[in-house]
Design an enzyme around this catalytic site. Structure first.
Site, mmCIF file in Angstrom:
data_model
loop_
_atom_site.group_PDB
_atom_site.id
_atom_site.type_symbol
_atom_site.label_atom_id
_atom_site.label_comp_id
_atom_site.label_asym_id
_atom_site.label_seq_id
_atom_site.Cartn_x
_atom_site.Cartn_y
_atom_site.Cartn_z
ATOM 1 N N GLY A 43 -4.025 2.362 14.653
ATOM 2 C CA GLY A 43 -3.399 2.632 13.361
ATOM 3 C C GLY A 43 -3.628 4.076 12.982
ATOM 4 O O GLY A 43 -4.603 4.696 13.443
ATOM 5 N N CYS A 91 -12.437 4.421 13.486
ATOM 6 C CA CYS A 91 -11.423 5.191 12.779
ATOM 7 C C CYS A 91 -11.285 6.540 13.470
ATOM 8 O O CYS A 91 -12.294 7.171 13.805
ATOM 9 C CB CYS A 91 -11.860 5.380 11.324
ATOM 10 S SG CYS A 91 -10.688 6.324 10.334
ATOM 11 N N GLU A 134 -5.718 0.676 7.207
ATOM 12 C CA GLU A 134 -4.759 1.780 7.029
ATOM 13 C C GLU A 134 -4.309 1.881 5.568
ATOM 14 O O GLU A 134 -4.147 2.979 5.043
ATOM 15 C CB GLU A 134 -3.553 1.604 7.948
ATOM 16 C CG GLU A 134 -3.872 1.606 9.442
ATOM 17 C CD GLU A 134 -4.757 2.757 9.874
ATOM 18 O OE1 GLU A 134 -4.651 3.862 9.307
ATOM 19 O OE2 GLU A 134 -5.580 2.564 10.786
ATOM 20 N N HIS A 137 -6.646 3.845 3.523
ATOM 21 C CA HIS A 137 -6.513 5.305 3.674
ATOM 22 C C HIS A 137 -5.557 5.891 2.630
ATOM 23 O O HIS A 137 -5.758 7.004 2.158
ATOM 24 C CB HIS A 137 -5.951 5.663 5.057
ATOM 25 C CG HIS A 137 -7.003 5.791 6.127
ATOM 26 N ND1 HIS A 137 -8.008 6.727 6.074
ATOM 27 C CD2 HIS A 137 -7.179 5.117 7.287
ATOM 28 C CE1 HIS A 137 -8.770 6.615 7.172
ATOM 29 N NE2 HIS A 137 -8.286 5.645 7.911
HETATM 30 ZN ZN ZN Z 1 -9.091 4.976 9.671
#
Ligand code: ZN
Length: 174
Positions: A43, A91, A134, A137
């Site tokens: 992602g 991540c 995601e 974020h």
């Molecule tokens: Zn991330």
């Protein structure tokens, strides 16, 4: 495109809604997908490549050949969630850092596609985990924020190392 690493403040911005749909947006999404596959991610959210856009791309398989698992969500929001489970996450903005995060096991998401058409989608298990990570974020929330205290202590030195490297890069004028 270049990955934005923690603790760059771009990662803390709340992204504004996408209002302009059309070819440039589709081109951005295509570039982000390519970048995600090259980086071995599952992602990638726009702020992670320095774009303050409410958009992310994903493919829980990480395999560019599995197009059926690939997706782009614009202006997404979770409208329903069920269940809870811990699972390991990483991540691209936190190289080599992994930790357990609690997430809903099932979610329903409303979003738009690259032409601005409304979408309603359901995700479960690992797919749901990727989408929740995601989506965070886009709100300036990072997976380390959601780790349990013991997990945060375990990765503290790695975070401090990233913080040091960020300062050094800034001092060097890069
Ligand atoms: Zn991330």
């Amino acid at each position: 495109m270049k990955i934005v690493l923690y603790p760059d403040p771009i990662l803390r911005k709340i992204t504004p809604r996408v209002e302009d749909f059309g070819p440039p947006l589709a081109e951005t999404a295509r570039e982000m997908l390519e970048f995600m596959y090259r980086s071995k991610g599952v992602g990638l959210a726009a702020p992670q490549v320095g774009l303050t856009l409410r958009l992310f791309v994903f493919n829980p398989s990480g395999d560019p050949a599995k197009k059926e698992e690939e997706g782009v969500l614009v202006n997404p929001r979770i409208v329903k969630r069920k269940g809870e489970a811990y699972g390991e996450e990483g991540c691209l903005s936190f190289p080599e850092i992994y930790g357990e995060v609690r997430r809903a096991t099932w979610i329903r998401v409303e979003a738009q596609d690259l032409e601005g058409r409304p979408l309603e989608l359901e995700f479960q298990d690992f797919q749901a985990r990727v989408v929740q990570h995601e989506l965070d974020h886009l709100e300036g929330i990072l997976f380390v924020d959601r780790m349990e205290p013991a997990e945060k202590i375990r990765i503290r030195r790695q975070l401090e190392k990233l913080e040091r490297e960020y300062k050094e890069t800034r001092a060097a004028g890069h």
